[in-house]
Design an enzyme around this catalytic site. Structure first.
Site, PDB file in Angstrom:
ATOM      1  N   ASP A 150       0.840  -1.210   0.000  1.00  0.00           N
ATOM      2  CA  ASP A 150       0.000   0.000   0.000  1.00  0.00           C
ATOM      3  C   ASP A 150       0.875   1.260   0.000  1.00  0.00           C
ATOM      4  O   ASP A 150       0.523   2.271  -0.615  1.00  0.00           O
ATOM      5  CB  ASP A 150      -0.915   0.007   1.230  1.00  0.00           C
ATOM      6  CG  ASP A 150      -1.812  -1.218   1.262  1.00  0.00           C
ATOM      7  OD1 ASP A 150      -2.277  -1.633   0.198  1.00  0.00           O
ATOM      8  OD2 ASP A 150      -2.028  -1.767   2.364  1.00  0.00           O
ATOM      9  N   HIS A 179      -5.130  -3.557   5.811  1.00  0.00           N
ATOM     10  CA  HIS A 179      -4.821  -3.851   4.407  1.00  0.00           C
ATOM     11  C   HIS A 179      -6.052  -4.405   3.702  1.00  0.00           C
ATOM     12  O   HIS A 179      -6.152  -5.591   3.404  1.00  0.00           O
ATOM     13  CB  HIS A 179      -3.645  -4.836   4.305  1.00  0.00           C
ATOM     14  CG  HIS A 179      -3.374  -5.231   2.880  1.00  0.00           C
ATOM     15  ND1 HIS A 179      -2.909  -4.337   1.927  1.00  0.00           N
ATOM     16  CD2 HIS A 179      -3.560  -6.399   2.221  1.00  0.00           C
ATOM     17  CE1 HIS A 179      -2.814  -4.950   0.771  1.00  0.00           C
ATOM     18  NE2 HIS A 179      -3.203  -6.208   0.919  1.00  0.00           N
TER      19      HIS A 179
HETATM   20  P1  NAD Z   1      -0.417 -18.440  -5.180  1.00  0.00           P
HETATM   21  O1  NAD Z   1      -1.604 -19.331  -5.207  1.00  0.00           O
HETATM   22  O2  NAD Z   1       0.254 -18.134  -6.473  1.00  0.00           O
HETATM   23  O3  NAD Z   1       0.685 -19.013  -4.186  1.00  0.00           O
HETATM   24  C1  NAD Z   1       0.371 -19.439  -2.909  1.00  0.00           C
HETATM   25  C2  NAD Z   1       1.275 -20.590  -2.563  1.00  0.00           C
HETATM   26  O4  NAD Z   1       0.971 -21.018  -1.241  1.00  0.00           O
HETATM   27  C3  NAD Z   1       1.098 -21.815  -3.485  1.00  0.00           C
HETATM   28  O5  NAD Z   1       2.336 -22.199  -4.052  1.00  0.00           O
HETATM   29  C4  NAD Z   1       0.544 -22.870  -2.554  1.00  0.00           C
HETATM   30  O6  NAD Z   1       0.934 -24.188  -2.907  1.00  0.00           O
HETATM   31  C5  NAD Z   1       1.126 -22.429  -1.213  1.00  0.00           C
HETATM   32  N1  NAD Z   1       0.481 -23.030  -0.049  1.00  0.00           N
HETATM   33  C6  NAD Z   1      -0.820 -23.331   0.132  1.00  0.00           C
HETATM   34  N2  NAD Z   1      -0.994 -23.918   1.330  1.00  0.00           N
HETATM   35  C7  NAD Z   1       0.214 -23.979   1.919  1.00  0.00           C
HETATM   36  C8  NAD Z   1       0.684 -24.492   3.153  1.00  0.00           C
HETATM   37  N3  NAD Z   1      -0.134 -25.060   4.055  1.00  0.00           N
HETATM   38  N4  NAD Z   1       2.002 -24.397   3.433  1.00  0.00           N
HETATM   39  C9  NAD Z   1       2.869 -23.833   2.553  1.00  0.00           C
HETATM   40  N5  NAD Z   1       2.472 -23.346   1.349  1.00  0.00           N
HETATM   41  C10 NAD Z   1       1.164 -23.416   1.049  1.00  0.00           C
HETATM   42  O7  NAD Z   1      -0.874 -17.074  -4.474  1.00  0.00           O
HETATM   43  P2  NAD Z   1      -0.094 -15.675  -4.449  1.00  0.00           P
HETATM   44  O8  NAD Z   1      -0.554 -14.828  -5.571  1.00  0.00           O
HETATM   45  O9  NAD Z   1       1.345 -15.928  -4.278  1.00  0.00           O
HETATM   46  O10 NAD Z   1      -0.715 -15.028  -3.102  1.00  0.00           O
HETATM   47  C11 NAD Z   1      -0.453 -15.610  -1.841  1.00  0.00           C
HETATM   48  C12 NAD Z   1      -1.207 -14.860  -0.751  1.00  0.00           C
HETATM   49  O11 NAD Z   1      -0.706 -13.519  -0.615  1.00  0.00           O
HETATM   50  C13 NAD Z   1      -2.706 -14.702  -1.022  1.00  0.00           C
HETATM   51  O12 NAD Z   1      -3.431 -14.898   0.170  1.00  0.00           O
HETATM   52  C14 NAD Z   1      -2.831 -13.254  -1.477  1.00  0.00           C
HETATM   53  O13 NAD Z   1      -4.117 -12.717  -1.267  1.00  0.00           O
HETATM   54  C15 NAD Z   1      -1.803 -12.604  -0.593  1.00  0.00           C
HETATM   55  N6  NAD Z   1      -1.333 -11.273  -1.024  1.00  0.00           N
HETATM   56  C16 NAD Z   1      -1.100 -10.346  -0.059  1.00  0.00           C
HETATM   57  C17 NAD Z   1      -0.639  -9.093  -0.392  1.00  0.00           C
HETATM   58  C18 NAD Z   1      -0.351  -8.082   0.671  1.00  0.00           C
HETATM   59  O14 NAD Z   1      -0.230  -6.891   0.340  1.00  0.00           O
HETATM   60  N7  NAD Z   1      -0.209  -8.448   1.930  1.00  0.00           N
HETATM   61  C19 NAD Z   1      -0.416  -8.771  -1.740  1.00  0.00           C
HETATM   62  C20 NAD Z   1      -0.655  -9.741  -2.706  1.00  0.00           C
HETATM   63  C21 NAD Z   1      -1.130 -10.997  -2.340  1.00  0.00           C
HETATM   64  C1  LMR Z   2      -3.133  -6.518  -2.932  1.00  0.00           C
HETATM   65  O1  LMR Z   2      -3.350  -5.483  -2.295  1.00  0.00           O
HETATM   66  O2  LMR Z   2      -2.728  -6.492  -4.119  1.00  0.00           O
HETATM   67  C2  LMR Z   2      -3.290  -7.843  -2.263  1.00  0.00           C
HETATM   68  O3  LMR Z   2      -3.895  -7.713  -1.011  1.00  0.00           O
HETATM   69  C3  LMR Z   2      -3.971  -8.856  -3.118  1.00  0.00           C
HETATM   70  C4  LMR Z   2      -5.419  -8.580  -3.362  1.00  0.00           C
HETATM   71  O4  LMR Z   2      -6.229  -9.476  -3.140  1.00  0.00           O
HETATM   72  O5  LMR Z   2      -5.756  -7.477  -3.806  1.00  0.00           O
END
Ligand code: NAD
Ligand code: LMR
Length: 333
Positions: A150, A179
């Site tokens: 953010d 967030h």
């Molecule tokens: P993704 O599906 O590409 O990757 C997630 C990974 O987690 C996968 O490889 C999956 O196999 C793994 N996984 C699932 N269960 C697991 C477990 N028990 N132990 C270990 N690994 C496990 O998803 P992504 O795009 O990488 O996003 C991941 C997370 O981050 C989502 O929840 C998304 O919403 C979040 N996210 C947060 C922010 C933020 O600003 N905080 C930004 C973007 C995404």
């Molecule tokens: C973001 O801000 O990009 C992440 O929290 C992923 C989402 O779900 O928007």
């Protein structure tokens, strides 16, 4: 010697984040953990000529605990991302994954710094806190909800709104709250350098606030079912992780960042509760990093009337999300 672990290392965020951590020379050991493909990603990264020795572990391996043993810092982008039409709250299914990971950390690396990226951050950070409390290992100074994307977006979108997109890295705008949508509170009145051309134009200001609050939706929509922000999150995630590594292991002092944390972590949290007019247990605030993690919780400071209205909305929406995380009951093993 610093051991870093990435949980969810084979995912959309996990792979580029692991790559960027492999490039940080402070990291000497990098353990990649996932339910799929972690060993393959580790083999790939291990060919890069940098100090970190890379290992990969599948959660199903009998010795998977080794991923966490001796860890100094654990970064967690594990779990399901959004698809169009979903809110972050719809990702609460990730609470179970977070609870399982928290138990592995408590058992194998009780002193590690823990950085939570998995959504919904407003709820998953309380899930980690509760699991650590149950395990008797909770140190709130070491638990960080990563809301840094953010902050990155605020700089980028402000520079764009001003007509200087190439100057994105010159703008610094604190983002507090949480967030997710209305809980994301960009403090445009505290921008450095100041942005009077936005502050004095209500239409431009509202549009900029809205873009920062809903920047995640832009990516979810553009990816059209193929996930949410991964590359910008990996960059934001490593930037934040590196700040923590620099403060804890690199002796760098005085770095101020924003992170979604337990307001009980440090005495300054009581001041925040007064500023926000609520006793919310978690909030994204200005923190000063140091060897123990969260060294100081700093005041939000002066905000203007428009921000006071946004703060009220943020506090209202955040309460139930925190409560949901605190009261999460994991399924029996
Ligand atoms: P993704 O599906 O590409 O990757 C997630 C990974 O987690 C996968 O490889 C999956 O196999 C793994 N996984 C699932 N269960 C697991 C477990 N028990 N132990 C270990 N690994 C496990 O998803 P992504 O795009 O990488 O996003 C991941 C997370 O981050 C989502 O929840 C998304 O919403 C979040 N996210 C947060 C922010 C933020 O600003 N905080 C930004 C973007 C995404
Ligand atoms: C973001 O801000 O990009 C992440 O929290 C992923 C989402 O779900 O928007």
């Amino acid at each position: 010697m610093v051991k870093a672990v990435v949980c969810g290392a084979a995912g959309g965020i996990g792979q580029p984040l692991s790559l960027l951590l492999k490039l940080n020379p402070i990291v000497t050991e990098l353990a990649l953990y996932d339910v799929v493909n972690a060993v393959g990603v580790a083999a790939d990264l291990s060919h890069i000529a940098s100090p970190a020795q890379v290992t990969g572990y599948l959660a199903s391996q009998p010795d998977a605990d080794k991923a966490f043993q001796g860890a100094d810092i654990v970064v967690i982008p594990a779990g399901v991302p959004r698809k169009p039409g979903m809110t972050r709250d719809d990702l609460f299914v990730n609470a179970g994954i977070c609870n399982t990971l928290a138990n592995s950390i408590a058992k194998n690396a009780p002193n590690a710094f823990v950085l939570v990226i998995s959504n919904p951050v407003n709820s998953t950070v309380p899930v980690f806190a509760e699991a650590f409390k149950k395990a008797g290992t909770y140190d709130p100074k070491k638990l960080f909800g990563v809301s840094h994307l953010d902050v990155v977006r605020a700089s980028t979108f402000a520079a764009t709104a001003i007509g200087k997109p190439g100057d994105a890295d010159k703008y610094s705008i604190p983002v507090v709250g949480g967030h997710s949508g209305a809980t994301i509170l960009p403090l445009l009145s505290q921008a450095k350098p100041a942005i009077p051309e936005i502050l004095n134009d209500k239409e431009k200001r509202d549009a900029l606030v809205n873009r920062i609050q809903f920047g995640g939706d832009e990516v979810v929509k553009a990816k059209d079912g193929a996930g949410s922000a991964t590359l910008s999150m990996a960059q934001a995630g490593v930037e934040f992780t590196n700040h923590v590594l620099d403060a804890v292991f690199g002796g760098k002092k005085g770095k101020i960042v924003q992170s979604y944390i337990d307001l009980g972590a440090e005495a300054g949290g009581e001041g925040i509760k007064k500023e926000i007019g609520s006793d919310l247990a978690f909030f994204s605030v200005n923190i000063e990093l140091g060897p123990a993690g969260i060294e100081k919780i700093l005041p939000i400071g002066q905000i203007d009337d428009a921000e006071k209205a946004l703060l009220e909305a943020a506090v209202k929406e955040l309460g139930p999300s925190i409560e949901k995380g605190v009261s999460f009951q994991p399924a029996p093993p």
